[in-house]
Design a protein around this motif. Structure first.
Motif, short mmCIF file in Angstrom:
data_model
loop_
_atom_site.label_atom_id
_atom_site.label_comp_id
_atom_site.label_asym_id
_atom_site.label_seq_id
_atom_site.Cartn_x
_atom_site.Cartn_y
_atom_site.Cartn_z
N THR A 136 0.84 -1.19 0.00
CA THR A 136 0.00 0.00 0.00
C THR A 136 0.88 1.25 0.00
OG1 THR A 136 -1.45 -1.27 1.43
CG2 THR A 136 -1.96 1.05 1.16
N ARG A 137 1.95 1.19 0.80
CA ARG A 137 2.84 2.34 0.90
C ARG A 137 3.42 2.67 -0.47
NH1 ARG A 137 7.86 1.30 4.45
NH2 ARG A 137 6.19 0.53 5.80
N ALA A 138 3.92 1.65 -1.17
CA ALA A 138 4.54 1.88 -2.48
C ALA A 138 3.52 2.48 -3.45
CB ALA A 138 5.09 0.56 -3.02
N ASP A 139 2.29 1.93 -3.44
CA ASP A 139 1.25 2.47 -4.33
C ASP A 139 1.02 3.94 -4.06
OD1 ASP A 139 0.92 0.08 -5.51
OD2 ASP A 139 -0.97 -0.45 -4.47
N LEU A 140 0.82 4.25 -2.76
CA LEU A 140 0.49 5.63 -2.41
C LEU A 140 1.64 6.58 -2.71
CD1 LEU A 140 -1.62 5.40 0.84
CD2 LEU A 140 -2.17 6.72 -1.20
N GLN A 141 2.89 6.11 -2.49
CA GLN A 141 4.05 6.95 -2.80
C GLN A 141 4.02 7.34 -4.27
OE1 GLN A 141 7.18 4.35 -1.52
NE2 GLN A 141 7.24 5.18 0.57
N GLU A 142 3.82 6.34 -5.12
CA GLU A 142 3.81 6.63 -6.57
C GLU A 142 2.68 7.57 -6.95
OE1 GLU A 142 3.88 3.27 -9.27
OE2 GLU A 142 5.45 2.36 -8.01
N GLU A 143 1.49 7.23 -6.42
CA GLU A 143 0.33 8.06 -6.79
C GLU A 143 0.51 9.49 -6.30
OE1 GLU A 143 -3.57 6.46 -5.95
OE2 GLU A 143 -2.72 4.43 -6.10
N PHE A 144 1.02 9.63 -5.06
CA PHE A 144 1.17 10.98 -4.55
C PHE A 144 2.18 11.77 -5.38
CE2 PHE A 144 2.88 14.42 -2.04
CZ PHE A 144 1.69 15.08 -1.73
N LYS A 145 3.26 11.06 -5.77
CA LYS A 145 4.30 11.74 -6.57
C LYS A 145 3.68 12.26 -7.86
CE LYS A 145 8.28 13.26 -7.58
NZ LYS A 145 8.75 14.45 -6.87
N SER A 146 2.79 11.45 -8.46
CA SER A 146 2.23 11.91 -9.74
C SER A 146 1.23 13.05 -9.52
CB SER A 146 1.63 10.74 -10.53
OG SER A 146 0.32 10.49 -10.09
N ILE A 147 0.49 12.98 -8.42
CA ILE A 147 -0.42 14.10 -8.10
C ILE A 147 0.38 15.38 -7.89
CG2 ILE A 147 -1.97 15.04 -6.33
CD1 ILE A 147 -2.97 12.20 -5.84
N GLN A 148 1.49 15.23 -7.17
CA GLN A 148 2.31 16.40 -6.85
C GLN A 148 2.83 17.04 -8.14
OE1 GLN A 148 6.22 16.03 -6.55
NE2 GLN A 148 6.37 18.25 -6.21
N ARG A 149 3.26 16.19 -9.10
CA ARG A 149 3.77 16.72 -10.38
C ARG A 149 2.64 17.40 -11.13
NH1 ARG A 149 7.23 11.97 -11.45
NH2 ARG A 149 9.29 12.57 -10.67
N GLN A 150 1.49 16.70 -11.16
CA GLN A 150 0.35 17.19 -11.93
C GLN A 150 -0.12 18.55 -11.41
OE1 GLN A 150 -2.90 14.38 -11.67
NE2 GLN A 150 -4.38 15.94 -12.30
#
Lengths: 516, 263
Positions: free
Chosen positions: B172-186
């Motif tokens: 779950t941590r890995a998923d959220l890290q990736e998703e958050f990173k992409s939200i942050q970029r977006q």
């Protein structure tokens, strides 16, 4: 035959008790709900304040705990005294509010303090003001705990409200105190059961609200949650309707008859009420009051008339220890009542209710004893019995010093057991009340007191200043003067105390004596 | 975007400093990882930025304005915050949690509702399915998604995160890290993320500040830290994920050799 009569008496008694239920129920519910609502309005904000201010918290919690440790009867008496002798619902409600405070304040503080720190930090972190944190986060999350405190307070209040009877507010306590004094166990049972039922119903209702509050997050969609919610709504609505009825103002009556909490008082109050009603007055009884309470209430015109004793006023209120004789005491008491409290002696009824030494008739006749002086030569070989306080009271000290008399042994008993003891010849002399029905029941003789060692306790109708202005009232009651002898009073008491008849039978007996 | 100038924080009136002389800048749209072990001062540093703590000395500027001169509550409402223990309000639904800040800012109700829908979708929670649930009915990962949605609801430019993924299971941590990173970029968010997990910092951060005993030891991009650690402590921190990665390579190599022999 006997059983059939017994059953009929029982049914009659039950019907008599149940007839009183609506009035006592109304009184009890109104006292409980008013006290609880005021208690909440005071205690929840105090708890919130204490939870925010550590400096307030400790002293406040200590204070409400100390209030809780006061004996409830003492709190009631103190509140009455602080209100200048005012009796009825007001002092009862004040005392109940004081008692309800501890659980509500404590649970409010605990509930607010136990809200998870991370939730409070989050609330700060997203920019809630301290007030918003309190109203949007801490109070809602503490709600189940606060409600639990209210629930505890509700159960306590229902229980304590029974004591309101002692300050003249009607409650289920009327059943209990009257029943205890007149040995009507059925009345005690009805009163206790009624109070217990009310406590259980309020407890389940508030418990239900607590459950709803605690499960509002997870349970809100379940069928069970909805079912409980519907039940609680129905319950609350009925309590509201019923309490609306309880809070209707009492009908106004012309005269209020007071009384202390023992058989003779109930009987005389009943007789006085009948006489007044026949003269056309509407009346109301406030019985089972403490000696001090009923006196104060009459002094401030809340009560119009009650049965008082000259010796009580003499020693308890005038603080006199000497004994100038029955007539002199009575006239000094009258002067004191008029001068200090605007009250009057409307009718000296004729009997005295005082401590006196009594012996079995057979033994007294055999030894040739008629007075305490006659008893003196035999005393060192006799065993005496007294109630729990007699041998520590001024009456005994005075007897001992005046007659220089003492017994081989002095035993103390519960009153009921004391009579059994003399009947079974375990003791020879007892300190009885002159009007106690059991004096006749056990065939005892009262020894005369030629040296006036014991102050006289003339029964008289003490009347408030306001009531003295009512001519019809004064005429009606002064006709009772001298109509109730020691023997009549004793026999009436005996019907209730010994034969377990209802108070109304005692009243009827007195009324017959009055018309003779 | 954010600038810390010689910030110090003492909790005992100046005897010891939890944060001493910390200065750094974070550029707009940058994700800064603030890493160190417990008690190194990283969380205190984070809390001083939105005034949950007051610096003993030094200045903090957000968008060129000194935070000291701003109303603390207004400041916090304009900065997203994701909390260590998630810190959702247990008596609010998902939607009510997410809408808290827009409501504090008195947005019109229709805008609040619309925003709630948008951010829930952004963090991968279908509004129809989740909006009316309570936090206790969600998994840990879903709860932290709500936590992120709440932080983003009022459209902040700046988001502070305090070990946001620490309590989650590794997948779950890995998923959220990736998703958050992409939200942050977006959304081009400026983010300061406190963590004690160097792997997380290396994978997510544009730059990493390593803190120890209240001081920033080194600040630089993941590559700079990997290639040129300036301090033995930084080297030690960076060694760990490196060694793990090497070890993983070895295992994979060995497996592929074995597979080759079997052919």
């Amino acid at each position: 035959m006997l059983t059939a009569t017994g059953r009929n008496d029982m049914t009659e008694n039950l019907a008599e008790q149940l007839a009183l239920l609506p009035e006592y129920f109304r009184g009890h519910l109104a006292l409980t709900l008013i006290a609880l609502v005021i208690g909440m309005v005071i205690s929840i904000p105090l708890g919130v304040w204490a939870a925010q201010a550590p400096r307030v918290k400790r002293p406040l919690l200590t204070l409400v705990s100390i209030i809780q440790t006061f004996p409830s009867v003492a709190i009631l008496a103190l509140v009455v005294a602080m209100l200048g002798g005012r009796i009825g619902s007001l002092p009862a409600i004040i005392a109940l509010v004081l008692y309800s405070m501890l659980p509500i304040v404590r649970n409010t503080v605990t509930g607010l303090e136990n809200v998870a720190e991370e939730v409070v930090t989050a609330a700060r972190g997203i920019g809630m003001s301290p007030r918003q944190i309190l109203t949007k986060v801490r109070i809602p999350l503490a709600l189940p705990v606060i409600i639990a405190g209210i629930r505890t307070a509700a159960v306590w209040t229902v229980g304590l409200a029974t004591l309101s009877t002692l300050v003249g507010a009607s409650s289920f306590g009327n059943y209990i105190f009257t029943g205890l004094q007149t040995r009507n166990l059925l009345a005690v049972t009805v009163g206790s059961l009624a109070a217990a039922c009310m406590a259980v119903i309020l407890d389940s209702l508030i418990g239900g609200i607590q459950w709803l509050a605690a499960n509002r997050n997870t349970g809100a969609q379940t069928a069970r949650y909805r079912a409980v919610k519907v039940l609680i709504m129905i319950g609350l609505t009925s309590v509201l309707v019923v309490s609306g009825y309880s809070l209707l103002p009492d009908r106004k009556v012309d005269l209020v008859i007071g009384g202390k909490g023992f058989t003779e008082q109930y009987i005389v109050a009943g007789a006085v009420e009948e006489v007044l009603q026949e003269a056309g007055f509407t009346t109301e009884q406030r019985l089972g009051l403490g000696s001090e309470v009923v006196f104060q209430a009459t002094a401030n015109n809340t009560i119009d008339v009650y049965l008082e004793y000259s010796g009580t006023v003499w020693s308890n209120l005038m603080n006199r220890e000497d004994n100038p004789g029955r007539e002199a005491v009575m006239s000094e008491v009258e002067a004191y009542l008029a001068a200090e409290h605007g009250m009057a002696n409307l009718a000296r009824l004729g009997f005295q209710n005082l401590y006196a030494l009594a012996m079995r008739r057979e033994q007294a006749e055999r030894l040739g004893i008629r007075s305490i002086s006659d008893l003196k030569p035999f005393a060192e070989g006799l065993v005496a019995g007294g109630d729990l306080e007699f041998f520590g009271r001024p009456e005994w000290i005075s007897l001992r010093d005046t007659y220089r008399i003492d017994f081989a042994e002095k035993l103390t008993f519960d009153t009921t057991l004391m009579y059994t003891a003399i009947a079974e010849e375990q003791v020879d002399v007892i300190a009885a009340y002159t009007t106690d029905g059991r004096v006749a029941e056990f065939d005892l003789v009262i020894l005369e007191d030629p040296l006036n060692a014991i102050p006289p306790y003339d029964g008289f109708l003490a009347v408030s200043g306001d009531a003295m202005d009512n001519r019809l009232f004064v005429e009606t009651l002064s006709a009772l003067a001298g109509k109730i002898s020691d023997e009549v009073m004793r026999n009436a008491n005996r019907l209730v105390d010994v034969e377990n008849r209802p108070v109304t039978d005692g009243v009827r007996y007195i009324r017959e004596a009055l018309t003779e | 975007m954010i600038e810390l100038q010689n910030v110090r924080k003492s909790y005992d009136g100046g005897k010891t400093f939890a944060v001493s002389d910390v200065s750094f800048r974070v550029r707009r749209g940058e994700l800064l990882g603030l890493i160190g072990e417990s008690g190194c001062g990283k969380t205190s540093t984070l809390k001083m930025i939105n005034r949950l703590e007051q610096p003993s000395s030094g200045e903090i500027l957000v968008n060129g304005e000194n935070v000291r001169q701003q109303n603390a509550e207004q400041l916090r409402r304009n900065i997203g915050y994701v909390f260590q223990g998630i810190g959702l309000f247990p008596h609010y639904t998902v939607a009510e949690n997410v809408c808290t800040v827009p409501e504090l800012l008195a947005w019109p109700p229709s805008a609040v509702l619309e925003r709630c829908r948008v951010v829930l979708e952004l963090v991968g929670l279908a509004p129809a399915q989740f909006a009316d649930r309570f936090p206790s009915q969600l998994s840990g990962g879903q709860q932290q998604r709500v936590g992120v949605a709440r932080a983003l609801a009022a459209q902040p430019e700046l988001v502070l995160m305090d070990e946001p993924f620490g309590a989650l299971d590794p997948i779950t941590r890995a998923d959220l890290q990736e998703e958050f990173k992409s939200i942050q970029r977006q959304l081009e968010l400026t983010v300061i993320m406190v963590t004690h997990d160097m792997t997380e910092a290396l994978l997510m951060a544009d730059r990493i500040a390593v803190m120890n005993q209240g001081k920033v030891l080194q600040i630089g991009s993941p590559t700079e830290l990997l290639n040129a650690p300036s301090d033995p402590y930084v080297r030690k921190l960076i060694e760990m994920p490196k060694r793990r990665a090497d070890r993983l390579d070895q295992i994979l190599d060995a497996d592929s050799h074995r597979a080759e022999r079997h052919d």
